[in-house]
Design a protein around this motif. Sequence first.
Motif, PDB file in Angstrom:
ATOM      1  N   TYR A 140     -52.422  73.387  30.671  1.00 45.39           N
ATOM      2  CA  TYR A 140     -53.190  72.298  30.058  1.00 45.39           C
ATOM      3  C   TYR A 140     -53.680  71.367  31.147  1.00 45.39           C
ATOM      4  N   ARG A 141     -54.991  71.145  31.177  1.00 43.54           N
ATOM      5  CA  ARG A 141     -55.615  70.320  32.212  1.00 43.54           C
ATOM      6  C   ARG A 141     -56.428  69.219  31.531  1.00 43.54           C
ATOM      7  N   PRO A 142     -55.805  68.090  31.205  1.00 39.56           N
ATOM      8  CA  PRO A 142     -56.502  67.017  30.481  1.00 39.56           C
ATOM      9  C   PRO A 142     -57.453  66.240  31.380  1.00 39.56           C
ATOM     10  N   ASP A 143     -58.437  65.616  30.753  1.00 34.82           N
ATOM     11  CA  ASP A 143     -59.344  64.708  31.450  1.00 34.82           C
ATOM     12  C   ASP A 143     -58.848  63.276  31.296  1.00 34.82           C
ATOM     13  N   GLY A 144     -59.526  62.345  31.955  1.00 35.64           N
ATOM     14  CA  GLY A 144     -59.182  60.946  31.832  1.00 35.64           C
ATOM     15  C   GLY A 144     -59.837  60.300  30.626  1.00 35.64           C
ATOM     16  N   GLY A 145     -59.600  58.991  30.460  1.00 36.60           N
ATOM     17  CA  GLY A 145     -60.168  58.245  29.344  1.00 36.60           C
ATOM     18  C   GLY A 145     -59.115  57.363  28.693  1.00 36.60           C
ATOM     19  N   LEU A 146     -59.353  56.996  27.455  1.00 36.16           N
ATOM     20  CA  LEU A 146     -58.398  56.174  26.708  1.00 36.16           C
ATOM     21  C   LEU A 146     -57.124  56.969  26.461  1.00 36.16           C
ATOM     22  N   LYS A 147     -55.987  56.418  26.909  1.00 33.01           N
ATOM     23  CA  LYS A 147     -54.700  57.116  26.768  1.00 33.01           C
ATOM     24  C   LYS A 147     -53.913  56.655  25.558  1.00 33.01           C
ATOM     25  N   ASP A 148     -53.860  55.330  25.323  1.00 31.57           N
ATOM     26  CA  ASP A 148     -53.055  54.833  24.212  1.00 31.57           C
ATOM     27  C   ASP A 148     -53.565  53.494  23.721  1.00 31.57           C
ATOM     28  N   MET A 149     -53.112  53.138  22.537  1.00 32.12           N
ATOM     29  CA  MET A 149     -53.309  51.815  21.950  1.00 32.12           C
ATOM     30  C   MET A 149     -51.926  51.267  21.645  1.00 32.12           C
ATOM     31  N   HIS A 150     -51.711  49.952  21.824  1.00 29.81           N
ATOM     32  CA  HIS A 150     -50.386  49.400  21.600  1.00 29.81           C
ATOM     33  C   HIS A 150     -50.460  47.974  21.064  1.00 29.81           C
ATOM     34  N   ILE A 151     -49.457  47.624  20.299  1.00 20.89           N
ATOM     35  CA  ILE A 151     -49.295  46.265  19.794  1.00 20.89           C
ATOM     36  C   ILE A 151     -47.846  45.859  20.017  1.00 20.89           C
ATOM     37  N   GLY A 152     -47.605  44.563  20.134  1.00 18.28           N
ATOM     38  CA  GLY A 152     -46.245  44.112  20.370  1.00 18.28           C
ATOM     39  C   GLY A 152     -46.024  42.686  19.902  1.00 18.28           C
ATOM     40  N   ALA A 153     -44.755  42.334  19.761  1.00 15.92           N
ATOM     41  CA  ALA A 153     -44.364  40.972  19.381  1.00 15.92           C
ATOM     42  C   ALA A 153     -43.075  40.620  20.118  1.00 15.92           C
ATOM     43  N   ARG A 154     -42.938  39.341  20.440  1.00 13.86           N
ATOM     44  CA  ARG A 154     -41.748  38.869  21.144  1.00 13.86           C
ATOM     45  C   ARG A 154     -41.258  37.583  20.506  1.00 13.86           C
ATOM     46  N   TRP A 155     -39.928  37.514  20.311  1.00 16.03           N
ATOM     47  CA  TRP A 155     -39.301  36.340  19.710  1.00 16.03           C
ATOM     48  C   TRP A 155     -38.329  35.750  20.723  1.00 16.03           C
ATOM     49  N   ASN A 156     -38.483  34.454  21.000  1.00 15.67           N
ATOM     50  CA  ASN A 156     -37.592  33.730  21.912  1.00 15.67           C
ATOM     51  C   ASN A 156     -36.818  32.674  21.142  1.00 15.67           C
ATOM     52  N   TRP A 157     -35.516  32.662  21.338  1.00 16.89           N
ATOM     53  CA  TRP A 157     -34.643  31.681  20.693  1.00 16.89           C
ATOM     54  C   TRP A 157     -33.951  30.886  21.800  1.00 16.89           C
ATOM     55  N   ALA A 158     -34.312  29.628  21.929  1.00 16.52           N
ATOM     56  CA  ALA A 158     -33.723  28.756  22.949  1.00 16.52           C
ATOM     57  C   ALA A 158     -32.362  28.276  22.457  1.00 16.52           C
ATOM     58  N   LEU A 159     -31.302  28.846  22.990  1.00 16.55           N
ATOM     59  CA  LEU A 159     -29.947  28.493  22.573  1.00 16.55           C
ATOM     60  C   LEU A 159     -29.506  27.164  23.176  1.00 16.55           C
ATOM     61  N   SER A 160     -30.076  26.846  24.347  1.00 16.20           N
ATOM     62  CA  SER A 160     -29.788  25.585  25.037  1.00 16.20           C
ATOM     63  C   SER A 160     -30.912  25.375  26.037  1.00 16.20           C
ATOM     64  N   PRO A 161     -30.925  24.258  26.770  1.00 17.09           N
ATOM     65  CA  PRO A 161     -31.977  24.092  27.782  1.00 17.09           C
ATOM     66  C   PRO A 161     -31.989  25.182  28.838  1.00 17.09           C
ATOM     67  N   SER A 162     -30.867  25.872  29.029  1.00 11.16           N
ATOM     68  CA  SER A 162     -30.788  26.893  30.077  1.00 11.16           C
ATOM     69  C   SER A 162     -30.703  28.322  29.558  1.00 11.16           C
ATOM     70  N   TRP A 163     -30.158  28.520  28.356  1.00 12.87           N
ATOM     71  CA  TRP A 163     -29.942  29.869  27.828  1.00 12.87           C
ATOM     72  C   TRP A 163     -30.972  30.213  26.755  1.00 12.87           C
ATOM     73  N   ILE A 164     -31.412  31.469  26.784  1.00 14.77           N
ATOM     74  CA  ILE A 164     -32.377  31.935  25.795  1.00 14.77           C
ATOM     75  C   ILE A 164     -32.050  33.372  25.387  1.00 14.77           C
ATOM     76  N   LEU A 165     -32.269  33.674  24.122  1.00 13.73           N
ATOM     77  CA  LEU A 165     -32.191  35.042  23.610  1.00 13.73           C
ATOM     78  C   LEU A 165     -33.621  35.490  23.365  1.00 13.73           C
ATOM     79  N   THR A 166     -34.043  36.555  24.039  1.00 10.23           N
ATOM     80  CA  THR A 166     -35.409  37.041  23.905  1.00 10.23           C
ATOM     81  C   THR A 166     -35.395  38.477  23.409  1.00 10.23           C
ATOM     82  N   SER A 167     -36.186  38.764  22.391  1.00 15.72           N
ATOM     83  CA  SER A 167     -36.244  40.094  21.785  1.00 15.72           C
ATOM     84  C   SER A 167     -37.693  40.507  21.626  1.00 15.72           C
TER      85      SER A 167
END
Length: 281
Positions: A221-248
Motif C-alpha cells: 500500500y502506497r498512500p498519497d498525501g493530503g488531509l489525514k484526520d479531523m479532530h475535536i477536543g475539550a479540556r476541563w480545569n479544576w483549580a483546587l487551590s492557588p497552586s494545585w489544579i486537576l486538568t482533564s
Amino acid sequence: MNKLFALVLAVSGSAASAQTPTTNPMPDGSRDMYAGLGVVSAPRYEGADGSRTRALPVLQVQWSNGVFVSGMSAGMHLSQQPTVEFGPLLNLHPRRTESGTGGKIGEVTAGTSFTPGPVMQRLSSNRLSGMEEIKLRPEVGGFFNVYLAPEWRLTSSVLGGAGNDRNGVRAELGIQRLAFEIAQHHTVSVSAGFTFVNSAYNRAYFGVSPSESASSGHRTYRPDGGLKDMHIGARWNWALSPSWILTSSVQASRLVNDARRSPLVERPNNVTVSTAFAYRF
C-alpha cells in the motif's frame, strides 16, 4: 488562573499534537511553570482498535523571553503583537513498535494479543505484526496563531522530520475557544482542527512496503498525501487551590482519505482521555 495553563495537557494518541501555549507576559527574568503526573488512555497507534493506559507526566514552562516547553514540544514566541503569535517549534514524534506502542516502562496495553502461526493468520490479532519499527524522531518547524477575539484563536503549525527517513511533514490547522468559567474554580476550553500530511508521512505510518508486505501478509500500500484526520477536543480545569489544579481532557479523531484506507487501520475513529494533577511553581 492565567491563559498559560489552558494548553498544558496536550495528548492525542501516538502522534501527539504540537500545541503552543498562549503568550504569557511576565517580568523580565521570570518564568511560569507547571509540573505534575496523571494517566492517559489512548489508541495503541493511529487507527488501532485497542488502547493503552500509561502514566502521563505533565510539564509546561514559559520564560519571560518567550521560550516555552509544553509536554514533548518546545518553541519561542517572537511576535510583539498581542493578537498574533508565531515562532519556531520543536517536537518529538513518538516511536511506534511492532506491537503498536512506544515500549514505555509501566505501560498497560489492551488488545495486543499475538497468535503464532502463518503470516496471514496473524492479521486478525495484530496488524502491525511484521511491520518495520518507526523510530522516535525530532520534528522541526514553526507555528502561527491569530486571535479572532480575546477568547478565540486560530492555530496553525508545520513540522517536518517524522518517519525513519526523516522526510514526513505534517501541518495542523485549528480553532480554539480558550478557557471560560462554568462555575467557581472550574474552566473549560474546546478545540477542533485538521491535520494534513505529505506522502512521505502517510507512507511511513500508513503504508506497506513490498518487504513489509512479505513479512506481514498485508497487500502493498502506497498512500498519497493530503488531509489525514479531523479532530475535536475539550479540556476541563479544576483549580483546587492557588497552586494545585486537576486538568482533564478528551479528544476524538477520525482518519480520512488514504490514511483511512490503509490495511493497518483497524478503526478510523479514536478517542484519547487523560487526567492529571499539576502544581504551579
